[in-house]
Each structure stands twice: as structure tokens, then as C-alpha cells.
Design a protein around this motif. Structure first.
Motif, PDB file in Angstrom:
ATOM      1  N   ARG A 163      23.068  52.267  10.478  1.00 24.36           N
ATOM      2  CA  ARG A 163      24.137  52.790  11.348  1.00 24.36           C
ATOM      3  C   ARG A 163      23.545  53.877  12.242  1.00 24.36           C
ATOM      4  NH1 ARG A 163      29.260  51.393   9.210  1.00 24.36           N
ATOM      5  NH2 ARG A 163      29.159  50.471   7.120  1.00 24.36           N
ATOM      6  N   ALA A 164      22.739  53.465  13.173  1.00 22.67           N
ATOM      7  CA  ALA A 164      22.026  54.421  14.024  1.00 22.67           C
ATOM      8  C   ALA A 164      22.982  55.304  14.808  1.00 22.67           C
ATOM      9  CB  ALA A 164      21.094  53.671  14.978  1.00 22.67           C
ATOM     10  N   GLU A 165      24.144  54.779  15.174  1.00 24.31           N
ATOM     11  CA  GLU A 165      25.091  55.533  15.985  1.00 24.31           C
ATOM     12  C   GLU A 165      25.646  56.759  15.254  1.00 24.31           C
ATOM     13  OE1 GLU A 165      27.382  52.571  13.593  1.00 24.31           O
ATOM     14  OE2 GLU A 165      25.552  52.550  14.807  1.00 24.31           O
ATOM     15  N   GLU A 166      25.498  56.805  13.937  1.00 25.10           N
ATOM     16  CA  GLU A 166      26.010  57.930  13.145  1.00 25.10           C
ATOM     17  C   GLU A 166      24.976  59.044  12.984  1.00 25.10           C
ATOM     18  OE1 GLU A 166      27.357  56.416   9.437  1.00 25.10           O
ATOM     19  OE2 GLU A 166      28.876  55.105  10.325  1.00 25.10           O
ATOM     20  N   PRO A 169      19.384  60.869  17.931  1.00 26.70           N
ATOM     21  CA  PRO A 169      18.932  59.954  18.987  1.00 26.70           C
ATOM     22  C   PRO A 169      17.658  59.193  18.652  1.00 26.70           C
ATOM     23  CG  PRO A 169      18.523  62.239  19.610  1.00 26.70           C
ATOM     24  CD  PRO A 169      19.378  62.270  18.385  1.00 26.70           C
ATOM     25  N   ARG A 173      16.810  51.842  14.970  1.00 28.24           N
ATOM     26  CA  ARG A 173      17.940  50.933  15.141  1.00 28.24           C
ATOM     27  C   ARG A 173      17.704  49.569  14.495  1.00 28.24           C
ATOM     28  NH1 ARG A 173      18.746  54.896  18.246  1.00 28.24           N
ATOM     29  NH2 ARG A 173      20.755  55.300  19.254  1.00 28.24           N
TER      30      ARG A 173
END
Length: 269
Positions: A163-166, A169, A173
């Protein structure tokens, strides 16, 4: 095949651990794929034994402190914190950042001890007991670097989806983006993560090994804000991190718990 009562009870506990404010009965039943009536009976039994309580005003089910109390008593009796804490305190005082020790528990890395060296300003100070995320933390990179790439990917996948979006930066991914971090750890002897776990956070980590088997039993880390923990500062702290990890490795047999972790890991492979 229906899940056993024990499996379902553990499922309830693990679910409520993730929701400290509690959950309604229907949500618990849905999350665990149980009939509502069955979930109600199980929660009633857990309540009877003191592990769960139902809030009278909201009807939500929450964990009591009984489970955490047992965990703290276990850590106190196994001796691991007594063995590790002086080294953690000394390293934290030197670097002025958060120092943590995670132990290898099967296929997981669990933070069990810490020392906070930052006395003012920006501080990163999570509670102990959390599990290291395997795809974006220096602690995980150090540990996973001791496995083949295929085995490391298996361990990451077993923990759940990426869950890279959590995260920060620079969080990987996909599995392929994790591998360069592991190669860095293999080449340099420590893991490094900058803006991976959280934006503006940096961390480095080194393995603690059992001197008899050479297997990793824990991971020592230094973490703090990237504005302080810059690449230049990291280079200065690495020798002290490695030295403390080596010292913990030498004394780790004093703790039956750390020794048993190494043996258990050996038996699992």
C-alpha cells in the motif's frame, strides 16, 4: 472447512487490535465471515474471560487491557528487555533519536523495546508492540537482506498487499522496487529507508544475530526526522549502530526468549 473456535477467537482479537475504538457486532461478524449469532456467542465468551468488553453507551466491542497486560508480563519475565535496554539507552543518548529493537517472531518483525533520544523538537515515538511493514522499513530491509530475493518476496507477500499510497514518497510500489534496498543492505551491512515508511522520516537498521547459529533474532534501528537524520549524519551513526547490534548479538544468549526464536526459525526452514 469451518474455522475452529480457537481460530475465530484469535480472529476477533486480531481484528479488535486494529480498532481501538471498538466495532459493532455486525461488522465483526462480516469481517470474520461468521453468522451474527455465532459472533455474539464468541464475544460473550471472550467477555466472560475478561478479554473483551461491550461499551454500554455505544454497544461497540473493545479489547480490555488483559491481553496487553499478559504481553507485558511475558516480556518482563523472558528477560529480553533487561538484556537489550542498556544498549538501546546508550545508543539513543548518543544519536539523539529513537532507537528500537524488533524481534523475529516467525515470519514477522515485532517491535518490543525502544529508547527515545530526542528530548525536544521533532520526535518520532510510536508505541512498542507494532509489526514492521516488510516492504518499506529499514528494519525489514536489514532482515530480508539475509534471504534470497525469492524468499524475501514470499515473506512480503504473506504480510499483505503493498500500500504505497499510505506511506512516504520513496515507498516501493512493487516487489521489484524493494529488491535494490535489500541489495544495499547486503553490500553495506545495514538497511536504510529515507522517506519510505513516512514522509520526512529516515531510518537505518542492523541485524542482531545468535552467535551460535548466526541466524537473525532481532533488528536494531535508529529513526528520526529526515531534516536531522541526513545522509551525512547517517554515515556518522552507522558505526555506532553496527557496534551496538554486535554487542547485543554477543549477549543475546542471556535471554532464553531470543535463543528460542533463533531455534524456532531454524526449525521452520
Amino acid at each position: 472447512m469451518a474455522a475452529s473456535l480457537l481460530t475465530r477467537a484469535l480472529g476477533v482479537i486480531e481484528l479488535l487490535v486494529q480498532h481501538a475504538r471498538g466495532l459493532p457486532l455486525q461488522t465483526i461478524a462480516d469481517e470474520l465471515s461468521m453468522p451474527k449469532s455465532g459472533a455474539h456467542r464468541l464475544l460473550a465468551e471472550l467477555s466472560e474471560h475478561g478479554y473483551v468488553v461491550q461499551a454500554p453507551d455505544t454497544g461497540l466491542y473493545l479489547l480490555t487491557t488483559r491481553l496487553s497486560s499478559l504481553g507485558m508480563r511475558h516480556l518482563a519475565s523472558c528477560g529480553v528487555i533487561d538484556v537489550a535496554q542498556p544498549g538501546l539507552d546508550q545508543l539513543a543518548q548518543f544519536c539523539g533519536e529513537l532507537v528500537r529493537l524488533a524481534v523475529v517472531d516467525g515470519d514477522r518483525l515485532v517491535y518490543i523495546a525502544k529508547a527515545q533520544g530526542a528530548l525536544s523538537g521533532l520526535r518520532y515515538d510510536p508505541e512498542s508492540g507494532g509489526e514492521a511493514t516488510l516492504y518499506c522499513t529499514s528494519t525489514a530491509f536489514a532482515w530480508l537482506s539475509t534471504f534470497s530475493d525469492d524468499e524475501a518476496i514470499r515473506l512480503i507477500a504473506a504480510q499483505g498487499e503493498i500500500r504505497a499510497e499510505e506511506h512516504g514518497p520513496n515507498c516501493p510500489r512493487g516487489f521489484a522496487e524493494v529488491l535494490p534496498y535489500l541489495e544495499f543492505a547486503r553490500q553495506h551491512g545495514y538497511g536504510k529507508a529515507i522517506n519510505c515508511w513516512l514522509p520526512g522520516m529516515s531510518a537505518i537498521a542492523a541485524n542482531v544475530t545468535d552467535p551460535a547459529s548466526g541466524r537473525v533474532v532481532g533488528v536494531l534501528s535508529i529513526g528520526g526526522p529526515s531534516v536531522r537524520l541526513t545522509e551525512t549524519v547517517i554515515d556518522q551513526y552507522v558505526p555506532h549502530l553496527l557496534s551496538t547490534a554486535a554487542e547485543l548479538s554477543v549477549i543475546s544468549p542471556l535471554s532464553d526468549y531470543l535463543r528460542s526464536l533463533s531455534v524456532r526459525r531454524l526449525n521452520r526452514r
